[in-house]
Scaffold this motif. Structure first.
Motif, mmCIF file in Angstrom:
data_model
loop_
_atom_site.group_PDB
_atom_site.id
_atom_site.type_symbol
_atom_site.label_atom_id
_atom_site.label_comp_id
_atom_site.label_asym_id
_atom_site.label_seq_id
_atom_site.Cartn_x
_atom_site.Cartn_y
_atom_site.Cartn_z
ATOM 1 N N GLY A 64 0.798 -1.226 0.000
ATOM 2 C CA GLY A 64 0.000 0.000 0.000
ATOM 3 C C GLY A 64 0.827 1.271 0.000
ATOM 4 N N GLN A 65 2.142 1.151 0.199
ATOM 5 C CA GLN A 65 2.994 2.335 0.134
ATOM 6 C C GLN A 65 3.103 2.857 -1.295
ATOM 7 O OE1 GLN A 65 6.881 1.374 1.710
ATOM 8 N NE2 GLN A 65 6.311 2.012 3.788
ATOM 9 N N ASP A 111 7.354 10.038 -1.559
ATOM 10 C CA ASP A 111 7.063 8.608 -1.513
ATOM 11 C C ASP A 111 7.918 7.932 -0.450
ATOM 12 O OD1 ASP A 111 9.562 8.584 -2.914
ATOM 13 O OD2 ASP A 111 9.036 6.668 -3.807
ATOM 14 N N ALA A 112 7.697 6.625 -0.274
ATOM 15 C CA ALA A 112 8.424 5.871 0.747
ATOM 16 C C ALA A 112 9.814 5.467 0.297
ATOM 17 C CB ALA A 112 7.626 4.630 1.148
ATOM 18 N N GLY A 113 10.099 5.618 -1.001
ATOM 19 C CA GLY A 113 11.406 5.241 -1.505
ATOM 20 C C GLY A 113 11.596 3.737 -1.556
ATOM 21 N N MET A 114 12.712 3.314 -2.129
ATOM 22 C CA MET A 114 12.949 1.885 -2.288
ATOM 23 C C MET A 114 13.245 1.186 -0.959
ATOM 24 S SD MET A 114 16.766 1.701 -3.959
ATOM 25 C CE MET A 114 16.784 -0.088 -3.829
ATOM 26 N N GLU A 118 8.792 4.776 6.460
ATOM 27 C CA GLU A 118 7.458 5.251 6.825
ATOM 28 C C GLU A 118 7.305 6.749 6.574
ATOM 29 O OE1 GLU A 118 6.414 4.112 10.758
ATOM 30 O OE2 GLU A 118 6.727 1.960 10.416
ATOM 31 N N ARG A 119 8.380 7.486 6.684
ATOM 32 C CA ARG A 119 8.317 8.931 6.459
ATOM 33 C C ARG A 119 8.479 9.217 4.970
ATOM 34 N NH1 ARG A 119 12.304 13.533 9.125
ATOM 35 N NH2 ARG A 119 11.437 15.334 7.997
ATOM 36 N N LEU A 120 7.494 9.870 4.405
ATOM 37 C CA LEU A 120 7.530 10.174 2.979
ATOM 38 C C LEU A 120 8.418 11.384 2.726
ATOM 39 C CD1 LEU A 120 3.760 9.702 2.028
ATOM 40 C CD2 LEU A 120 5.586 7.994 2.175
#
Length: 267
Positions: A64-65, A111-114, A118-120
């Motif tokens: 869901g990220q 975004d959440a990155g690869m 949790e911190r966008l």
């Protein structure tokens, strides 16, 4: 897999990826279950876990990220597939256009990155991933090809397409790649003086059956089975000019595809 020259598994993997993406309404997720469904939700259990690291958790919090790098993964995979000589159908082209549009809109987002944080944040690698996806999309939009590949026959049984379009594709393969009941692997194989690939003929039997042309499939099956030698063996390839066996003898794949075609006809 394509780089290791593993053809059938490559087709299956790409077909699964595109079919799964289409089934979820063109909404790309980070991952799916093996059957293409969404993963189960995360559950935490009050147990200490390995070496007390716990608690034990099932599921994956990254589901869901928003991870923008998935666009690059998708388009890189498809680009390698096409550059390997395979052709995408029109419906898949439309699907990829949808994902390219999403990448155009999403690259500005946090975004959440690869690393699935949790911190966008605005991650540089995520922005470059969108750029790579669009670069591949442009590459895919530019080349065209009239080259044919008999491994397309495998997709009649995968559920990807069993309608008039697949039936027409089978006709095109027979028109360009066949010699009698036998089929060459791809455009140009005949000119390379390799024999017709026996497994392709049995793939065609299954494909014809899956598109509803079972009478033709049975006729083709009879002609192919008649080409076995005096002890019922088949080689890897057959020279259509004199029916001479070429390559490995016996060839496991030839016999496995014979069995598969027989099972399909019996279903």
């Amino acid at each position: 897999m394509r780089r290791f020259a593993i053809r059938e598994e490559t087709h299956s993997a790409v077909s699964w990826l595109l079919r799964t993406a289409r089934a979820h309404g063109h909404a790309m997720r980070v991952f799916y279950r093996l059957d293409g469904s969404q993963p189960d939700p995360v559950e935490t259990y009050e147990t200490p876990g390995w070496r007390g690291i716990g608690p034990v958790v099932t599921g994956n919090r990254s589901d869901g990220q928003l991870q923008l790098n998935i666009f690059a993964d998708l388009f890189d995979t498809v680009r390698l597939y096409v550059d390997g000589g395979h052709v995408l159908d029109t419906e898949t082209g439309y699907l990829l256009t949808t994902f390219a549009d999403q990448a155009c809109d999403a690259w500005r987002l946090r975004d959440a990155g690869m690393w699935e944080l949790e911190r966008l944040e605005h991650y540089t690698s995520s922005k470059i991933g969108c750029w790579q996806a669009l670069r591949c999309a442009v590459h895919l939009a530019e080349p065209g090809s009239d080259q044919l590949d008999a491994s397309l026959l495998l997709h009649a049984g995968s559920g990807f397409d069993q309608g008039p379009r697949m039936s027409s594709a089978i006709d095109a393969l027979f028109e360009k790649l066949s010699s009698g009941p036998l089929l060459y692997r791809f455009s140009g194989a005949r000119e390379q003086e390799e024999g017709a690939f026996v497994a392709c003929g049995f793939w065609a039997v299954s494909a014809l059956h899956h598109v509803g042309r079972t009478d033709e499939a049975r006729t083709l099956m009879d002609r192919l089975v008649a080409m076995t030698n005096d002890v019922g063996m088949l080689a890897e390839m057959i020279d259509p000019r004199d029916n001479a066996f070429l390559g490995n003898l016996p060839q496991g794949l030839s016999h496995l595809t014979l069995i598969g075609a027989a099972l399909d006809l019996a279903s």
